[in-house]
Structure formats: structure tokens, C-alpha cells
Write a protein that holds these residues in place. Sequence first.
Motif, mmCIF file in Angstrom:
data_model
loop_
_atom_site.group_PDB
_atom_site.id
_atom_site.type_symbol
_atom_site.label_atom_id
_atom_site.label_comp_id
_atom_site.label_asym_id
_atom_site.label_seq_id
_atom_site.Cartn_x
_atom_site.Cartn_y
_atom_site.Cartn_z
ATOM 1 N N VAL A 171 15.070 2.351 19.608
ATOM 2 C CA VAL A 171 14.974 3.164 18.398
ATOM 3 C C VAL A 171 15.235 2.338 17.142
ATOM 4 O O VAL A 171 14.442 2.347 16.189
ATOM 5 C CB VAL A 171 15.967 4.349 18.466
ATOM 6 N N LEU A 172 16.363 1.615 17.113
ATOM 7 C CA LEU A 172 16.759 0.911 15.891
ATOM 8 C C LEU A 172 15.805 -0.221 15.532
ATOM 9 O O LEU A 172 15.461 -0.412 14.355
ATOM 10 C CB LEU A 172 18.185 0.370 16.032
ATOM 11 N N TYR A 173 15.355 -0.989 16.528
ATOM 12 C CA TYR A 173 14.476 -2.111 16.208
ATOM 13 C C TYR A 173 13.078 -1.624 15.829
ATOM 14 O O TYR A 173 12.362 -2.312 15.109
ATOM 15 C CB TYR A 173 14.426 -3.091 17.378
ATOM 16 N N SER A 174 12.702 -0.444 16.279
ATOM 17 C CA SER A 174 11.447 0.144 15.829
ATOM 18 C C SER A 174 11.575 0.610 14.383
ATOM 19 O O SER A 174 10.707 0.353 13.553
ATOM 20 C CB SER A 174 11.057 1.313 16.731
ATOM 21 N N GLN A 175 12.688 1.297 14.073
ATOM 22 C CA GLN A 175 12.891 1.822 12.728
ATOM 23 C C GLN A 175 13.083 0.711 11.700
ATOM 24 O O GLN A 175 12.551 0.787 10.585
ATOM 25 C CB GLN A 175 14.122 2.741 12.721
ATOM 26 N N GLU A 176 13.846 -0.318 12.051
ATOM 27 C CA GLU A 176 14.243 -1.313 11.066
ATOM 28 C C GLU A 176 13.307 -2.519 10.996
ATOM 29 O O GLU A 176 13.222 -3.161 9.944
ATOM 30 C CB GLU A 176 15.672 -1.776 11.361
ATOM 31 N N ASP A 180 7.533 -3.001 18.653
ATOM 32 C CA ASP A 180 6.921 -1.996 19.530
ATOM 33 C C ASP A 180 7.688 -1.858 20.848
ATOM 34 O O ASP A 180 8.758 -2.447 21.046
ATOM 35 C CB ASP A 180 5.439 -2.310 19.767
ATOM 36 N N GLU A 181 7.099 -1.071 21.756
ATOM 37 C CA GLU A 181 7.782 -0.711 22.994
ATOM 38 C C GLU A 181 8.051 -1.903 23.913
ATOM 39 O O GLU A 181 8.876 -1.823 24.833
ATOM 40 C CB GLU A 181 6.978 0.349 23.753
ATOM 41 N N ARG A 182 7.366 -3.025 23.670
ATOM 42 C CA ARG A 182 7.607 -4.192 24.514
ATOM 43 C C ARG A 182 9.027 -4.730 24.335
ATOM 44 O O ARG A 182 9.602 -5.312 25.260
ATOM 45 C CB ARG A 182 6.559 -5.267 24.221
ATOM 46 N N PHE A 183 9.601 -4.550 23.165
ATOM 47 C CA PHE A 183 10.988 -4.986 22.973
ATOM 48 C C PHE A 183 11.934 -4.114 23.783
ATOM 49 O O PHE A 183 12.849 -4.621 24.438
ATOM 50 C CB PHE A 183 11.380 -4.932 21.495
ATOM 51 N N GLU A 184 11.727 -2.814 23.760
ATOM 52 C CA GLU A 184 12.570 -1.931 24.560
ATOM 53 C C GLU A 184 12.437 -2.269 26.041
ATOM 54 O O GLU A 184 13.421 -2.233 26.795
ATOM 55 C CB GLU A 184 12.198 -0.466 24.318
ATOM 56 N N GLY A 185 11.217 -2.646 26.457
ATOM 57 C CA GLY A 185 11.013 -3.054 27.847
ATOM 58 C C GLY A 185 11.803 -4.311 28.183
ATOM 59 O O GLY A 185 12.379 -4.428 29.271
ATOM 60 N N LEU A 186 11.843 -5.264 27.246
ATOM 61 C CA LEU A 186 12.610 -6.487 27.465
ATOM 62 C C LEU A 186 14.099 -6.167 27.599
ATOM 63 O O LEU A 186 14.780 -6.699 28.488
ATOM 64 C CB LEU A 186 12.388 -7.448 26.302
ATOM 65 N N VAL A 187 14.603 -5.308 26.734
ATOM 66 C CA VAL A 187 16.011 -4.911 26.810
ATOM 67 C C VAL A 187 16.295 -4.242 28.151
ATOM 68 O O VAL A 187 17.325 -4.503 28.786
ATOM 69 C CB VAL A 187 16.379 -3.973 25.644
ATOM 70 N N ALA A 188 15.374 -3.397 28.597
ATOM 71 C CA ALA A 188 15.553 -2.719 29.888
ATOM 72 C C ALA A 188 15.636 -3.728 31.028
ATOM 73 O O ALA A 188 16.422 -3.553 31.966
ATOM 74 C CB ALA A 188 14.412 -1.734 30.122
ATOM 75 N N GLU A 189 14.844 -4.794 30.956
ATOM 76 C CA GLU A 189 14.894 -5.828 31.983
ATOM 77 C C GLU A 189 16.247 -6.540 31.989
ATOM 78 O O GLU A 189 16.822 -6.803 33.055
ATOM 79 C CB GLU A 189 13.772 -6.843 31.765
#
Length: 310
Positions: A171-176, A180-189
Motif C-alpha cells: 500500500v505505502l510504496y504504491s501511494q508514495e 506496482d504489484e511486483r514490489f509487493e510480490g517481492l516483499v511477500a517472497e
Amino acid sequence: MSTTPTPRVEAVRRFNRFYTRQVGALEEGLLKSPYSLAEARVLYELAHHEHTTASELSQELRLDAGYLSRVIKALESKDLVVRSRSERDGRSHDLSLSDQGHEAFARLNESSKREIGALLTSLSDDEQMRLLEAMRTIETILGAEPERRVPYILRPPQPGDLGWIVQRHGVLYSQEYGWDERFEGLVAEVVSHFSKHFDPARERCWIAERDGENVGAVMLVAHPDRAGTARLRLLLVEPSARGLGVGRRLVQECARFARRVGYHTITLWTNSVLTAARRIYETEGYQLVASEPHHSFGHDLIGETWELAL
């Protein structure tokens, strides 16, 4: 000076007896824990301070210095409290919670929240507000001093916290930053690998909590290819808690833990656009050792590697 009427004295004493029974402070172990009320108070204060001394604790808790010394020694014998030479005054020692101390406090804190929550749930909304107002009145009349502690605690993750780390990064890296969703995927990994391969002797995750809400997090994990090197990962501070020193404290906890378990280096990867995080790393002694452009998360970025020699 006039003498206070005896019925008023007895009324205050009666309230004190009632309230201590109500909160369970007269139980042999506070909140059904193995800790006395005095031990729990010390754990609470240390959890809310970046650094403090026995002398400062004695003043804040209004406890006799000799008695407090015995309490602290008891907590040290249980590996809950550690001493270190004070950077503010080389003649004294700072007190802080050990990893076990943070875990013990987290359990006490959750038990306290459950018990107080159950107490309030038994009251109507109007009764809750009347109770809180009465408490504020008591504090005001008796001159409660402002709390000098930091307004947050650090604790180990609890169920749901790892998912929160993934969700808030997304959420925060998308807003700020528009990532895109690939960053959230990396964090999930990263989080998935941490949960599957967690080594409690060499790795940690800290959650910063303020008023019952998560406001920050960081992980320290072993580097897979460099013996003696740890990786600082997923530093996050909520916008509502920025400016309180949460990020700096999380980074400092990583260094303290890394030194204690024998790492000689901490390394991290970040991006040049994350200016607030970079300022923290630089202030804490990290050195920029490499940088390179890359296209990730929908943007052209400059990746950076920072390292701290311990």
C-alpha cells in the motif's frame, strides 16, 4: 493546616483496595505471569525507553534504589534485562530488555490488553466514557507528570504481523512512489522465506507498536552467501509514526542484535529515492558501497548497497 476528615481518608483507602483487586495487582503473579508487580513495572518501563539507568528508573517509578536494584538483579538472572556502558555517561550503565525480555513484555502486554478489554466490554459506551473521564480527573487533580518514555514499543511479531508487513509495504510504496504489484510480490517472497527458514539464534523481526497499532517493522536475517554477514530487510515506518525516531530505533536494534550474536557486517539493499531511510543508514554509520541503475516495479531506479562494519 486543617486535618483531613477520617471518612475521606478511608474512602480513598477503600478505592485503592477496590482498584488493585479489579486490575489483579494483588495476584502472586501479575496477569497470571511469573512476574511480580514490581518486575512487570520495570519490564514495562524498559520496553518504552530507548535507554535509561537504574537511577532514572528509581525516580520515575518512585521505588527505593536498593529495592529496585534487587528487582533488576532478579530480572537479569532470568536473562530478561541487560546492562551496557552508557554512551551518555561513561560512569553509569544503561538498562535495556534482552530478546527474552522483549518476548516476556509482549506476553504481559497482550495479557493486559485482553484483561482491560474484557473489563471495558462489560460496560456500556456511556459507562466507558464516564470511567475514562473519571480517570483523567484523578490524574489531573493529583498532578500526574508527563510520561518521558517513547510513545511506542518494539516487540516480536505476533500472528498476522507478517501479513501486515506485506500488505503495508504494498500500500505505502504504491501511494508514495507509484510502485506496482511486483514490489509487493517481492516483499511477500522475503517474508515467506523468513517464516520458512527462520533461525532464532541468528535472525530477528521487530514490530513497532503504538497505542495498540503496528507502526513499523524491520527484519535481520543471515546472508545466504557471506558467513558472518547479516542482511537488514524490509524497514518500514507508517506515516503516522514518522518523526518519532521509530526507524532509527529499529535500525539500531538490528545492529545491537547482530553484534550480540557475532556478525561482523550488516548489508542492505535500497533505492536512492528512499531518502528518509538512506538518512538513517548514513547517520548510523552505514557506508554506500555500490550503486547501479535498474528498471523495477514499473520505474527506472538506482539500486544501492550499504554496509555497516560491526
